[in-house]
Design a protein around this motif. Structure first.
Motif, PDB file in Angstrom:
ATOM      1  N   LYS B  50      -1.097  26.475  15.999  1.00 27.91           N
ATOM      2  CA  LYS B  50      -1.421  27.096  14.710  1.00 27.91           C
ATOM      3  C   LYS B  50      -1.331  26.055  13.587  1.00 27.91           C
ATOM      4  CE  LYS B  50      -0.677  30.934  11.714  1.00 27.91           C
ATOM      5  NZ  LYS B  50       0.289  31.826  11.100  1.00 27.91           N
ATOM      6  N   GLY B  53      -4.209  23.964  13.192  1.00 32.14           N
ATOM      7  CA  GLY B  53      -5.428  24.655  12.790  1.00 32.14           C
ATOM      8  C   GLY B  53      -6.259  25.169  13.952  1.00 32.14           C
ATOM      9  N   THR B  56      -5.119  30.902  15.180  1.00 32.21           N
ATOM     10  CA  THR B  56      -5.113  31.651  13.935  1.00 32.21           C
ATOM     11  C   THR B  56      -3.907  32.574  13.843  1.00 32.21           C
ATOM     12  OG1 THR B  56      -6.548  33.199  15.085  1.00 32.21           O
ATOM     13  CG2 THR B  56      -7.601  31.651  13.550  1.00 32.21           C
TER      14      THR B  56
END
Ligand SMILES: Cc1cc2nc3c(=O)[nH]c(=O)nc-3n(C[C@H](O)[C@H](O)[C@H](O)COP(=O)(O)OP(=O)(O)OC[C@H]3O[C@@H](n4cnc5c(N)ncnc54)[C@H](O)[C@@H]3O)c2cc1C
Lengths: 312, 249
Positions: B50, B53, B56
């Motif tokens: 996470k 990136g 989500t």
């Protein structure tokens, strides 16, 4: 009663690890059918047919079994399980990867890492890093079981004369593919089957110092192992790790050098016949399981031991 | 990419377990409990995805008694976004756990589930593989490295001979080995924040799963004790004992 054993092999030859599962199957009783699934695996199938105790070999020679991919092998094993009371494999990383997938496809429980066959439905297995032994009984139609190698002597590789039957593959699921491998190369015996094992821990300080243990290993025909701390620190590769979550060994002689003796480490070696510990801390828990404990600085004791072995 | 991480509440790895006198199991009363260490590694990996990136949302799931909520809170404090607690007292076997997780996967549609390779209480090493089978997904067990690709994952696995790398199609099941990462400790502010993160509760029945064990535990006993503790004075005595007494060299 009839047992199907998933055999590990290199296509040309069978893996000695699977011979332990044959012994467990013989103790369960009934027919012992060896599955050799591979790509160009006739040599392995012929070798499996010679194993004492094996009554039949099913050879499935098909490209999708060229690597031990669980997604391809599990449906094949589950299909062939039909008509068998038991499906066995040795609890290697291959067996551990594939067998639960087989059990789930059959909608049955798996009994992992058994150390004893009580009867056809009842098995003993260690739990809590071997600090407790559970006897469990299965009423599932098919018993899916993995076998701890160190607790079952290997079946004789010669002496059998089973027939080899051809089976057909189930095709490639396309879910996974083999990319590559980085295997540790060594002329020393394999860790889980060696008669003598010498392991190093965090006390070794670096990978270079493991050469001292290798020198002794070569004199004793031993394999070299390690604690998790030594592997985590990068002294030696992951496949050296002995313990609850690494390899289980039970050699005639186990020498622990600079290892404190955490329960997770003991889980992998406390069934060794004779245990030697070399540690500078006399309170180290490893001494509680050691037959011969030497309280000493390993950087002094190990070279001395090496020298003494030349004279012994 | 949504990541689901199942976490199990187990006896802390530092506790010396004791077998109950009636041989029905091990003593759980007044014993320190923690998140299974391999699950901590799974949570850490999901959070790193996470932070990079790539993921989500990270959902932590636990199946267990009321107190399993603490285990979910630990995951939330490490950085998971929300929790799901399937409330169930008593033993539950890997197959039943896998069936419940399948039900949750069907509701949540994650792209990746990261599980610990084994729980340090029952040492089964089964749940991830079983979940993968039930879903018909790919599996990458004993992972020491995960690289997220486009519609697939490249995973390095710890195997008996060394390391193996495989490519698996997404959605996938990955199980963690020790070298995948070093889990973080939750900071105090994050522990406070975690108290406000939502945990949804459900029952095995809500997921249509009968949690009754398939295996009957006949008895649980202590292993035979090893008689150790003997010391030798020096290397010469050690070698002599190994040669003449133990006869192993
Ligand atoms: C989920 C989980 C799974 C685990 N699985 C495993 C596993 O499979 N295998 C495993 O081994 N561990 C495992 N562990 C780790 C285990 O708990 C211990 O942390 C680990 O075994 C410690 O390794 P060590 O004994 O080498 O290091 P330490 O505990 O740091 O001990 C080092 C020892 O070396 C001695 N020493 C230092 N210098 C010298 C010297 N010069 N001369 C002589 N002695 C010296 C010290 O006195 C000390 O006793 C696991 C832990 C967890 C949480």
């Amino acid at each position: 009663m009839s047992t199907l054993i998933f055999f590990e092999h290199t296509n040309d030859a069978i893996s000695p690890a699977s011979l332990h599962a044959v012994t467990a199957a013989t103790q369960i009783g009934g027919d012992v059918v060896a599955l050799v699934a591979g790509s160009g695996c006739d040599g392995a199938a012929q070798a499996a047919a010679k194993v004492a105790g094996v009554t039949k070999v099913i050879k499935v020679d098909s490209a999708e079994y060229g690597h031990t991919l669980a997604e391809n092998l599990a449906p094949l094993i589950a299909k062939l399980a039909e008509g068998h009371s038991h499906v066995l494999a040795t609890a290697t990383t291959v067996g551990k990867n594939i067998m639960p997938r087989v059990a789930a496809l059959l909608d049955v429980a798996q009994v992992s890492d058994i150390i004893e066959v009580v009867d056809a439905d009842t098995f003993v297995r260690p739990i809590y890093a071997g600090n407790a032994l559970a006897t469990v009984k299965s009423s599932d139609a098919t018993k899916v079981v993995t076998v701890r190698g160190t607790n079952f002597d290997p079946a004789a590789a010669e002496g059998g004369s089973a027939s080899v039957e051809d089976g057909s593959g189930e095709g490639d699921t396309g879910l996974s593919s083999f990319v590559g491998q980085e295997l540790s190369k060594s002329d020393r015996p394999e860790l889980t089957s060696a008669k003598v094992v010498i392991s190093g821990g965090r006390g070794m300080q670096n990978g270079e110092n493991f050469k001292m243990l290798e020198e002794i290993a070569d004199k004793l025909g031993a394999a070299v192992g390690a604690s998790r701390a030594a592997v985590d620190a990068g002294f030696v590769p992951n496949d050296y790790q002995v313990g609850q979550t690494g390899k289980v060994v039970a050699p005639d002689l186990y020498i622990a050098v600079g290892i404190s003796g955490a329960i997770q480490h003991l889980a992998g070696m406390k069934d060794s016949k004779v245990i030697v510990a070399i540690n500078k801390d006399e309170e180290a828990p490893i001494f509680q399981v050691a037959d011969y404990g030497l309280v000493a600085d390993l950087f002094k004791a190990v070279p001395e031991l090496s020298e003494a072995l030349d004279k012994a | 990419m949504k990541v689901l991480v199942p976490v199990k509440r187990v006896i802390d790895y530092n506790v010396k377990v004791r077998v109950k006198a009636d041989q029905s199991g091990v003593e759980l009363a007044n014993v320190k409990m923690s998140m299974n260490p391999f699950d901590e590694i799974a949570v850490e990996e999901a959070i790193r995805l996470k932070e990079a990136g790539k993921a989500t949302e990270v959902i932590a799931v636990s199946i267990g008694p009321t107190q399993a909520q603490e285990t979910i809170r630990t995951a939330l404090a490490m950085g998971a976004d929300r929790g799901i607690h399937v409330v169930h007292d008593g033993d539950v076997e890997p197959l039943a756990v896998a069936k419940m997780l399948k039900g949750i996967v069907e509701k949540e549609s994650p792209d990746l589930c990261i599980l610990g390779k084994q729980a340090i209480d029952d040492d089964c090493n089964q749940t991830g593989q079983m979940l993968s089978a039930l879903l018909g997904w790919s599996q990458a067990t004993f992972a020491s490295k995960i690289e997220i690709g486009d519609g697939d994952l490249t995973v390095t696995r710890e195997v008996d001979g060394g390391l193996e790398t495989i490519k698996v199609k997404a959605p996938a099941i990955v199980t963690t080995d020790l070298r995948l990462n070093e889990p973080r400790y939750a900071s105090l502010p994050n522990i406070m924040k975690a108290k406000k993160k939502p945990i949804e509760q459900m029952s095995p029945a809500d997921l249509g799963v009968d949690p009754a064990p398939r295996l009957q535990t006949v008895k649980v006993v202590e292993p035979p004790k090893r008689e150790g503790g003997t010391k030798v004075a020096d290397v010469a005595e050690l070698v002599s004992k190994l040669k003449n007494e133990a006869k192993v060299i």
